[in-house]
Design a protein around this motif. Sequence first.
Motif, PDB file in Angstrom:
ATOM      1  N   HIS A   1       0.804  -1.218   0.000  1.00 19.66           N
ATOM      2  CA  HIS A   1       0.000   0.000   0.000  1.00 19.66           C
ATOM      3  C   HIS A   1       0.839   1.270   0.000  1.00 19.66           C
ATOM      4  O   HIS A   1       0.313   2.355  -0.269  1.00 19.66           O
ATOM      5  N   LYS A   2       2.144   1.192   0.309  1.00 22.93           N
ATOM      6  CA  LYS A   2       2.986   2.388   0.321  1.00 22.93           C
ATOM      7  C   LYS A   2       3.389   2.834  -1.077  1.00 22.93           C
ATOM      8  O   LYS A   2       3.578   4.028  -1.314  1.00 22.93           O
ATOM      9  N   ARG A   3       3.518   1.892  -2.001  1.00 26.59           N
ATOM     10  CA  ARG A   3       3.946   2.228  -3.372  1.00 26.59           C
ATOM     11  C   ARG A   3       2.713   2.455  -4.226  1.00 26.59           C
ATOM     12  O   ARG A   3       2.020   1.509  -4.615  1.00 26.59           O
ATOM     13  N   LEU A   4       2.420   3.706  -4.515  1.00 26.87           N
ATOM     14  CA  LEU A   4       1.227   4.060  -5.286  1.00 26.87           C
ATOM     15  C   LEU A   4       1.547   4.026  -6.777  1.00 26.87           C
ATOM     16  O   LEU A   4       1.531   5.038  -7.475  1.00 26.87           O
ATOM     17  N   VAL A   5       1.839   2.836  -7.291  1.00 27.43           N
ATOM     18  CA  VAL A   5       2.129   2.622  -8.710  1.00 27.43           C
ATOM     19  C   VAL A   5       1.455   1.329  -9.142  1.00 27.43           C
ATOM     20  O   VAL A   5       1.044   0.510  -8.311  1.00 27.43           O
ATOM     21  N   ILE A   6       1.341   1.162 -10.455  1.00 28.77           N
ATOM     22  CA  ILE A   6       0.798  -0.070 -11.025  1.00 28.77           C
ATOM     23  C   ILE A   6       1.959  -0.997 -11.361  1.00 28.77           C
ATOM     24  O   ILE A   6       2.893  -0.605 -12.065  1.00 28.77           O
ATOM     25  N   LYS A   7       1.897  -2.217 -10.882  1.00 33.24           N
ATOM     26  CA  LYS A   7       2.913  -3.216 -11.192  1.00 33.24           C
ATOM     27  C   LYS A   7       2.407  -4.125 -12.307  1.00 33.24           C
ATOM     28  O   LYS A   7       1.267  -4.605 -12.239  1.00 33.24           O
ATOM     29  N   PRO A   8       3.216  -4.374 -13.338  1.00 33.28           N
ATOM     30  CA  PRO A   8       2.755  -5.210 -14.470  1.00 33.28           C
ATOM     31  C   PRO A   8       2.832  -6.705 -14.153  1.00 33.28           C
ATOM     32  O   PRO A   8       3.486  -7.470 -14.854  1.00 33.28           O
ATOM     33  N   ASP A   9       2.195  -7.109 -13.061  1.00 33.62           N
ATOM     34  CA  ASP A   9       2.226  -8.519 -12.669  1.00 33.62           C
ATOM     35  C   ASP A   9       0.882  -8.866 -12.031  1.00 33.62           C
ATOM     36  O   ASP A   9      -0.123  -8.179 -12.257  1.00 33.62           O
ATOM     37  N   ALA A  10       0.864  -9.901 -11.230  1.00 36.19           N
ATOM     38  CA  ALA A  10      -0.383 -10.372 -10.614  1.00 36.19           C
ATOM     39  C   ALA A  10      -0.674  -9.694  -9.290  1.00 36.19           C
ATOM     40  O   ALA A  10      -1.463 -10.238  -8.486  1.00 36.19           O
ATOM     41  N   SER A  11      -0.079  -8.533  -9.022  1.00 34.06           N
ATOM     42  CA  SER A  11      -0.381  -7.798  -7.788  1.00 34.06           C
ATOM     43  C   SER A  11      -1.843  -7.383  -7.778  1.00 34.06           C
ATOM     44  O   SER A  11      -2.406  -6.995  -8.817  1.00 34.06           O
ATOM     45  N   LEU A  12      -2.473  -7.437  -6.617  1.00 32.31           N
ATOM     46  CA  LEU A  12      -3.917  -7.223  -6.502  1.00 32.31           C
ATOM     47  C   LEU A  12      -4.234  -5.757  -6.217  1.00 32.31           C
ATOM     48  O   LEU A  12      -3.545  -5.110  -5.414  1.00 32.31           O
TER      49      LEU A  12
END
Length: 475
Positions: free
Chosen positions: A98-109
């Motif tokens: 929740h600290k990293r306010l970015v979109i990760k190009p993986d299966a992160s929810l």
Amino acid sequence: MRPGHETDLSSHLSPCLNAALRFRVKLKFLKVLLEMQDLKTGVKSQPQRLVITTIPHAITGEDIISWLADRFQVDTQEARSFGSMLVALGYIYPLQDHKRLVIKPDASLYRFQTPYFWPTQQWPVEDTDYAIYLAKRNIRKKGILELHEQEHYNRLHKWMNHKWDFIVMQAKEQYRAAKERKKPDRVVFDCQERAYWVVHRPPRQICFPEILYSCHLSSSIMRPRVKSSVSIGALVKYCATYNSHDPFLSKCLPSNPWLTDDVTYWTLNMPYVEMPTKMRVERWTFSFAELLSDPRGRNDFRLFLKKEFSGENLAFWESCEDLKWGEAATMSEKAEHIYKTFLARGAPRWINIDGKTMEITVKGLKHPHRYVLDAAQTHIYMLMKKDSYGRYQKSPVFKETVKKAICPEEDAQLEQNAKKRRPSLSPIILRQMEQEQRAKMAATVDITQVMSKLSKQRKEAPPPPCPPPCPPPKK
């Protein structure tokens, strides 16, 4: 329109145009978000397990990027940037990091934020609401908050101390109401609320030099800040304790060698003397550091430790000091010798340290340096300070030293003679005065008299003897 009024008109119209532009941007954002949440054409969502809880309507980072790339016909990098902007503004929130306010190009929810917390609602961000949230989180986490949350909590507690009872009461009521919900709903609401406050009260980003400075500062201070009155009181106490032991502020016994040229004071206070003075022994009781800094006191303490069969502690501390301040060429050999003598299994003078300190020391000895044994040395130092030092002051060894300590009497005659005596001149000044005296004597001599004396001496002197005749040449 009159000339010169175009600027005034544009200045009045620009705020309206900016407001209209911002309104159109908000409408586009809302339109995109509604399209993304469409059940048929939007981003694919499904229940996902988060630890042991099933979270409904969860989406993955790769699905968000894929949908934005197809919708706007852009490449993956631009779609990811746009998705990260949606997360940073608070329209989408992460369920895990929740600290990293970015979109990760993986299966992160991720999940879509509830419209109540959208920035377009323009709810005023009140410190009271944030204080209630932190107090509720403090109750749920039993006092274990994250670093930035703890900083905000302490600041708000100090600032809102006058109404903190009301804040705690509200937090308890909200916490009690949240416990009545189902666990998936409780986890979702907790994530939504936390994401809202991470956007509006973000953690302070600490740069690497600041981290280094804070680590150095914390390792150098090693104690909390104190009031100025307490620190001044400690300084006054230190000065009062050491006043009588300062040779420039108090009288030196038997006499001051800087005034009387009597070296008895220095002789009595040499590093290794058979019997120290009472003033010197008194300093050993000020602190454990004073005792170890005096070679004579260290010898006395060593004698006490030998009688208690713990002399290896002081020997190890002295070996670490020798390693720390010795030559760099013999550093590795000394470290290995110390390990074999005091730390290895079956060592002849094995010392007792805890397992964590031993692990740190053994790991550091793979690449030895001057301070590789600091952890073990500090452990042994504190052990001697808290245990052996107090018993040493009550031991017969120390009492016998105090009994036999020398108390020199003041020699008033030497001090009186020193006051009457004038200071001697520097050898350089004496040499200059001698040269000037010779020059004056040479200037007063009459040259004619000197020449007449030399001529008389030449006349009165006998003639030099004749050389012997040369032998005739041989035929």
